[in-house]
Design an enzyme around this catalytic site. Structure first.
Site, mmCIF file in Angstrom:
data_model
loop_
_atom_site.group_PDB
_atom_site.id
_atom_site.type_symbol
_atom_site.label_atom_id
_atom_site.label_comp_id
_atom_site.label_asym_id
_atom_site.label_seq_id
_atom_site.Cartn_x
_atom_site.Cartn_y
_atom_site.Cartn_z
ATOM 1 N N GLY A 127 0.830 -1.201 0.000
ATOM 2 C CA GLY A 127 0.000 0.000 0.000
ATOM 3 C C GLY A 127 0.860 1.245 0.000
ATOM 4 N N GLY A 177 2.334 5.796 4.300
ATOM 5 C CA GLY A 177 1.469 6.486 5.241
ATOM 6 C C GLY A 177 0.073 5.919 5.362
ATOM 7 N N GLY A 193 -0.643 3.250 6.974
ATOM 8 C CA GLY A 193 -0.802 2.543 8.244
ATOM 9 C C GLY A 193 -0.282 1.122 8.254
ATOM 10 N N GLU A 250 -5.221 33.521 -10.917
ATOM 11 C CA GLU A 250 -6.095 32.616 -10.156
ATOM 12 C C GLU A 250 -7.542 32.712 -10.642
ATOM 13 O OE1 GLU A 250 -4.786 30.322 -8.450
ATOM 14 O OE2 GLU A 250 -2.800 31.254 -8.476
ATOM 15 N N HIS A 255 -7.939 30.415 -13.550
ATOM 16 C CA HIS A 255 -8.170 29.014 -13.172
ATOM 17 C C HIS A 255 -9.612 28.822 -12.721
ATOM 18 C CE1 HIS A 255 -4.074 27.551 -13.297
ATOM 19 N NE2 HIS A 255 -3.629 28.393 -12.373
ATOM 20 N N ASP A 288 2.043 25.108 -13.317
ATOM 21 C CA ASP A 288 0.784 24.700 -13.975
ATOM 22 C C ASP A 288 1.096 23.977 -15.275
ATOM 23 O OD1 ASP A 288 -0.620 26.090 -12.084
ATOM 24 O OD2 ASP A 288 -0.961 27.853 -13.342
#
Ligand code: ADP
Ligand code: ZN
Length: 614
Positions: free
Chosen positions: A207, A210, A212, A429, A432, A506
């Protein structure tokens, strides 16, 4: 793995210090010698010039040592110039026998030369030895045990350590159920022996980082009440021949002495990659891996040791590892789904006093793709925010800024942007946001801000409405277009060459995405349903397709990017007044939330040429 301790730097070993001493001593010696070497700071002049000046009576003395000559000119009482003659005498160089100049020929100093050559030979050797020592220390010294070759660094989590139980691990129910079985094997081995059942020897947890895996392995140990030994594959990577294998031996013998017990091998992919993709420390990895396999093959039903290994690259593992009797139980740990994310957030916010403005459910919604470690990190950052502000309860704002910090990096309120940059950022911004808002297959805008953060001048957040498992071409194309929305807004407002570096990342992301659409997802229009994965061998990247195909791939990527740019531009040009409007509000308020963005952009239209479908 996000919360693992960093390896500590070992103490500087005695040997390293000694080496350093010698290196420095040699350097000082060299400096001193060059200082005292005659002619150290004299002006260098050509021999012809010296000879002709001497013939003209403008030189009083020539001190000759070998081919080096120091020149004392008329009016000086010591040498101020130097030159080099060819082999032969100075008279062979053209000095007249009757020139009025005193010529002193000295024997070259043998001692000086010897010292110099000793140093030129030994200094590099000393440096090499020093470097070697340094590397050795790096490899060995991570736990302050400079010379403990071959001793396993396995950590034993004893009773004093806070226990992790299955209930502390949120989500991943299926994985937990599989592991419950392992707990049962460890607790009641007799039950299985009597029925002649084989007890598993190895469990492979695969997996993303982080998620687990370590936690689960520890939970197995504490649920079963057995000791837990852990070691990480990456620790072996930097080791010298034979050390990895002997550590493994040591670790297994400790675990067997303390049986029943668990050995946890984190990042096993570091030593167990497929032979054809092996990178790094080739032979040493192989020995380490072989030792692990030999040890496991030696287990019998009474051994009572179960090896749990973790990896995030199950696809890369050497198949030898997965044979029966080795890691034949495989458990996949996935990134948490929305409901699981909520559970994980609850676990990590459990002992933290929350204000009523905190909406964990909403946080769970917008953290799609985060691992358990990311979520734990958000909870921790939120608490830090609160403590820093000297408050007692955590507010929604603390949580929001923690989320944003973990996702992009800390705000840089202190960085003062000039007015022009702020305006550019606002348009960027807004670009976007508007493209994302208008295109039908993009996610809704969650928040727009021009507060600089991490490396960016501003951020536009989109909120995935639900966890999505699949992404269509339509969606990809809208995401590409909105990614280019920033650059296109700059272009519309400031002209073709008024665009800035603000769009750099971007463009990078968009290009990578377009390329992966074509090469990995079979979404190129002329290369539909084909994938083109690169391979790697000893010499580098191998393309299992022709150069013509490579060209086609490039064309497809360029086409996707051009189309996305065009669509973004059309949308923005058509809705120019909203672009100006949103930018203006951003300049004023810096940050605008979902609802208000919706209000400002009410009335925008999707131009026909930007439509992909009806
Ligand atoms: P891995 O070994 O998969 O890299 P870890 O077990 O080291 O991940 O997880 C790191 C941290 O993330 C844990 O200490 C814990 O705080 C948090 N975490 C990860 N997954 C979960 C989960 N399912 N429930 C609760 N906390 C989790
Ligand atoms: Zn941008």
């Amino acid at each position: 793995m996000a919360t693992k301790n960093q390896p500590q730097k070992g103490k500087v070993s005695k040997i390293t210090r000694l080496t350093a001493f010698w290196v420095i001593a040699c350097l000082i010696g060299l400096a001193v010698i060059s200082l005292f070497t005659p002619g150290g700071n004299l002006k260098e002049v050509p021999i012809n010039e010296v000879v002709s000046r001497a013939n003209a009576g403008k030189v009083v003395k020539l001190d000759i040592t070998g081919n080096d000559i120091e020149v004392t000119v008329k009016g000086e009482d010591r040498p101020t110039e130097k030159t080099i003659k060819e082999d032969g005498t100075i008279y062979d160089q053209g000095l007249k026998k009757d020139a009025k100049v005193q010529v002193n020929v000295k024997q070259p100093s043998v001692a000086g030369d010897v010292i110099l050559s000793v140093i030129t030979i030994f200094l590099p050797i000393a440096i090499i030895i020093g470097f070697f020592m340094f590397m050795m220390r790096q490899a060995q010294g991570q736990n302050n045990q400079a010379m403990s070759f071959g001793k396993s660094k396995a950590k034993l989590y004893g009773a004093d350590k806070k226990k992790v139980l299955f209930k502390d691990v949120a989500g991943n129910e299926a994985a937990k159920q599989d592991l419950e079985e392992i707990v049962d094997f460890l607790k009641f081995p007799k039950k299985y022996e009597q029925l002649g059942a084989k007890i598993p020897r190895g469990v492979l947890l695969s997996g993303s980082p982080g998620t687990g895996k370590t936690m689960m392995a520890r939970a197995v140990a504490s649920e079963a009440g057995v000791p837990f030994f852990s070691i990480s594959g990456s620790e072996f990577v930097e080791m010298f021949a034979g050390v990895g294998a002997s550590r493994v031996r040591d670790l297994f013998s400790k675990a067997k002495k303390n049986a029943p017990s668990i050995i946890f091998v984190d990042e096993i992919d570091a030593v167990a990659h497929k032979r054809d993709t092996r990178g790094g420390n080739g032979r040493e990895d192989e020995q380490t891996l072989n030792q692990i396999l030999v040890e496991m093959d030696g287990f019998d039903n009474e051994t009572g040791v179960i090896v749990i290994a973790a990896t995030n690259r199950a696809d890369m593992l050497d198949p030898a590892l997965l044979r029966p009797g080795r890691f034949d139980r495989r458990i996949t740990i996935t990134l948490p789904e929305r409901a699981d994310r909520l559970e994980i957030l609850k676990v990590h916010f459990k002992n933290k006093p929350l204000d009523s403005s905190v909406d964990l459910d909403k946080l769970a919604a917008k953290t799609a793709g985060s691992s358990g470690a990311d979520l734990a990190n958000i909870a921790n950052e939120a608490a830090i925010n609160t403590a820093r502000a000297n408050r007692k309860t955590i507010t929604g704002e603390d949580v929001d800024s923690a989320f944003e910090k973990v996702a992009i990096g800390p705000e840089r309120k202190s960085k003062i942007m000039n007015d022009k940059d702020r305006e550019l950022s606002a348009y960027h911004e807004a670009g976007h946001a508007i493209v994302g808002h208008i295109l039908p297959d993009s996610d809704p805008v969650h928040k727009v801000t021009i507060i600089p953060r991490g490396q960016t001048g501003g951020v536009t957040w989109f909120l995935p409405p639900e966890d999505k498992s699949y992404t269509s071409v339509y969606e990809f194309k809208d995401i590409l277009a909105r990614a280019l929305g920033g650059r296109m807004a700059e272009k519309i407002v400031y002209g073709d060459d008024g665009v800035t570096t603000g769009a750099g990342s971007d463009l990078k992301h968009a290009s990578e995405m377009a390329r992966s659409m074509v090469t990995e997802e079979g979404m190129g229009s002329g290369l539909r349903n084909q994938v083109f994965t690169e391979d790697r061998d000893f010499f580098g990247v191998v393309k299992p397709y022709s150069d013509q195909t490579a060209e086609k791939i490039d064309e497809e990527v360029a086409k996707l990017m051009a189309e996305a740019g065009k669509r973004a531009e059309v949308v923005l040009a058509e809705n120019r007044k909203y672009l100006d409007g949103l930018a203006k509000v951003l300049l004023d308020k810096e940050t605008i939330e979902e609802e208000e963005v919706g209000k400002i952009l009410k009335g925008t239209t999707l131009p026909g040429t930007a439509k992909l479908h009806n």
